[in-house]
Design a protein around this motif. Structure first.
Motif, mmCIF file in Angstrom:
data_model
loop_
_atom_site.group_PDB
_atom_site.id
_atom_site.type_symbol
_atom_site.label_atom_id
_atom_site.label_comp_id
_atom_site.label_asym_id
_atom_site.label_seq_id
_atom_site.Cartn_x
_atom_site.Cartn_y
_atom_site.Cartn_z
ATOM 1 N N LEU A 61 0.826 -1.217 0.000
ATOM 2 C CA LEU A 61 0.000 0.000 0.000
ATOM 3 C C LEU A 61 0.860 1.267 0.000
ATOM 4 O O LEU A 61 0.661 2.140 -0.849
ATOM 5 C CB LEU A 61 -0.977 -0.010 1.176
ATOM 6 C CG LEU A 61 -2.175 -0.945 1.008
ATOM 7 C CD1 LEU A 61 -3.017 -0.945 2.274
ATOM 8 C CD2 LEU A 61 -3.016 -0.571 -0.186
ATOM 9 N N PRO A 62 1.830 1.424 0.927
ATOM 10 C CA PRO A 62 2.648 2.642 0.860
ATOM 11 C C PRO A 62 3.794 2.531 -0.148
ATOM 12 O O PRO A 62 4.385 3.540 -0.524
ATOM 13 C CB PRO A 62 3.204 2.768 2.281
ATOM 14 C CG PRO A 62 3.256 1.372 2.796
ATOM 15 C CD PRO A 62 2.084 0.669 2.152
ATOM 16 N N LEU A 63 4.135 1.330 -0.576
ATOM 17 C CA LEU A 63 5.223 1.118 -1.520
ATOM 18 C C LEU A 63 4.665 0.992 -2.937
ATOM 19 O O LEU A 63 3.465 0.792 -3.117
ATOM 20 C CB LEU A 63 5.983 -0.166 -1.156
ATOM 21 C CG LEU A 63 6.614 -0.188 0.233
ATOM 22 C CD1 LEU A 63 7.218 -1.549 0.513
ATOM 23 C CD2 LEU A 63 7.667 0.887 0.357
ATOM 24 N N PRO A 64 5.539 1.068 -3.934
ATOM 25 C CA PRO A 64 5.063 0.869 -5.308
ATOM 26 C C PRO A 64 4.554 -0.560 -5.503
ATOM 27 O O PRO A 64 5.200 -1.513 -5.096
ATOM 28 C CB PRO A 64 6.303 1.121 -6.166
ATOM 29 C CG PRO A 64 7.274 1.806 -5.293
ATOM 30 C CD PRO A 64 6.932 1.448 -3.881
ATOM 31 N N GLY A 65 3.416 -0.666 -6.066
ATOM 32 C CA GLY A 65 2.844 -1.984 -6.315
ATOM 33 C C GLY A 65 1.334 -1.941 -6.212
ATOM 34 O O GLY A 65 0.767 -1.009 -5.642
ATOM 35 N N PRO A 66 0.684 -2.947 -6.732
ATOM 36 C CA PRO A 66 -0.785 -2.984 -6.730
ATOM 37 C C PRO A 66 -1.332 -3.502 -5.399
ATOM 38 O O PRO A 66 -1.836 -4.619 -5.309
ATOM 39 C CB PRO A 66 -1.103 -3.930 -7.885
ATOM 40 C CG PRO A 66 0.063 -4.881 -7.882
ATOM 41 C CD PRO A 66 1.254 -4.059 -7.472
ATOM 42 N N GLY A 67 -1.217 -2.707 -4.338
ATOM 43 C CA GLY A 67 -1.584 -3.131 -2.995
ATOM 44 C C GLY A 67 -3.000 -3.648 -2.863
ATOM 45 O O GLY A 67 -3.228 -4.753 -2.377
ATOM 46 N N TRP A 68 -3.979 -2.853 -3.282
ATOM 47 C CA TRP A 68 -5.376 -3.260 -3.123
ATOM 48 C C TRP A 68 -5.687 -4.479 -3.966
ATOM 49 O O TRP A 68 -6.437 -5.354 -3.542
ATOM 50 C CB TRP A 68 -6.318 -2.108 -3.466
ATOM 51 C CG TRP A 68 -6.358 -1.081 -2.388
ATOM 52 C CD1 TRP A 68 -5.860 0.189 -2.448
ATOM 53 C CD2 TRP A 68 -6.906 -1.236 -1.066
ATOM 54 N NE1 TRP A 68 -6.056 0.816 -1.251
ATOM 55 C CE2 TRP A 68 -6.704 -0.026 -0.389
ATOM 56 C CE3 TRP A 68 -7.527 -2.280 -0.411
ATOM 57 C CZ2 TRP A 68 -7.111 0.161 0.922
ATOM 58 C CZ3 TRP A 68 -7.937 -2.090 0.897
ATOM 59 C CH2 TRP A 68 -7.727 -0.882 1.550
ATOM 60 N N LEU A 69 -5.123 -4.556 -5.145
ATOM 61 C CA LEU A 69 -5.351 -5.709 -6.001
ATOM 62 C C LEU A 69 -4.829 -6.985 -5.345
ATOM 63 O O LEU A 69 -5.490 -8.027 -5.363
ATOM 64 C CB LEU A 69 -4.687 -5.495 -7.361
ATOM 65 C CG LEU A 69 -4.937 -6.556 -8.423
ATOM 66 C CD1 LEU A 69 -6.413 -6.575 -8.789
ATOM 67 C CD2 LEU A 69 -4.095 -6.279 -9.644
ATOM 68 N N VAL A 70 -3.661 -6.911 -4.721
ATOM 69 C CA VAL A 70 -3.085 -8.073 -4.047
ATOM 70 C C VAL A 70 -3.910 -8.433 -2.813
ATOM 71 O O VAL A 70 -4.131 -9.618 -2.524
ATOM 72 C CB VAL A 70 -1.608 -7.797 -3.697
ATOM 73 C CG1 VAL A 70 -1.023 -8.916 -2.852
ATOM 74 C CG2 VAL A 70 -0.787 -7.617 -4.970
ATOM 75 N N ILE A 71 -4.399 -7.428 -2.081
ATOM 76 C CA ILE A 71 -5.244 -7.707 -0.914
ATOM 77 C C ILE A 71 -6.513 -8.433 -1.346
ATOM 78 O O ILE A 71 -6.923 -9.429 -0.724
ATOM 79 C CB ILE A 71 -5.575 -6.402 -0.162
ATOM 80 C CG1 ILE A 71 -4.328 -5.876 0.542
ATOM 81 C CG2 ILE A 71 -6.706 -6.620 0.842
ATOM 82 C CD1 ILE A 71 -4.490 -4.499 1.147
#
Length: 162
Positions: free
Chosen positions: A79-89
């Protein structure tokens, strides 16, 4: 934690039957409501030979929970780092939903809310409002950039020559 035990004890109500057309029959009134998608029944989707043995099924559930937890934690880290946080969650929630009723219900609720938001966004009045707000925001940014260039010129804020 055991999806079958919840259904046997009456803790979880079985999903209403769905026809091929996507219609759903209400279990209380018997009325048929029209639907767009066909929803699966709640409960474990483990293979039959795993469900046959209680110890194997419990091991399966623990494994699904650990893998889903690892994916959800990775999404939270993203979430705070680059990457698809919500998609992975949501991917981790989908892993949990293969075995746990609570995760299936959360995903159904999330899917319904996302669909409602998409429908609201397609409303012509909302689209017109969003286009106007975006245009006003772009004009404000252009004015601020113009004021900066007028005051400081087109130079870098740091000294390259030194």
């Amino acid at each position: 934690m055991n999806a079958e035990r919840d259904a046997r004890d009456g803790g979880a109500a079985p999903a209403a039957p769905v026809s091929d057309a996507g219609d759903r029959t209400d279990s209380v009134t018997g009325e048929v409501t029209e639907g767009v998608t066909k929803e699966r029944d709640l409960g474990s989707r483990a293979p039959g030979f795993i469900k046959a043995s209680r110890a194997l099924h419990l091991s399966w559930q623990v494994g699904v929970f650990v893998v889903g937890l690892a994916v959800v934690v990775a999404g939270i880290i993203m979430l705070p780092l680059p990457g698809p946080g919500w998609l992975v969650i949501f991917g981790g929630m989908a892993i949990w939903a293969t075995e746990f009723v609570w995760a299936q219900l959360v995903l159904r609720w999330t899917r319904r809310k996302v669909t409602e938001a998409a429908q609201r966004a397609l409303d012509p009045k909302v689209r017109r409002r969003n286009i106007i707000l975006t245009s006003v925001g772009l004009v404000i940014i252009a004015v601020l950039v113009g004021i900066y260039v007028w005051k400081f010129g087109i130079t870098m804020p740091w000294k390259i020559h030194e």
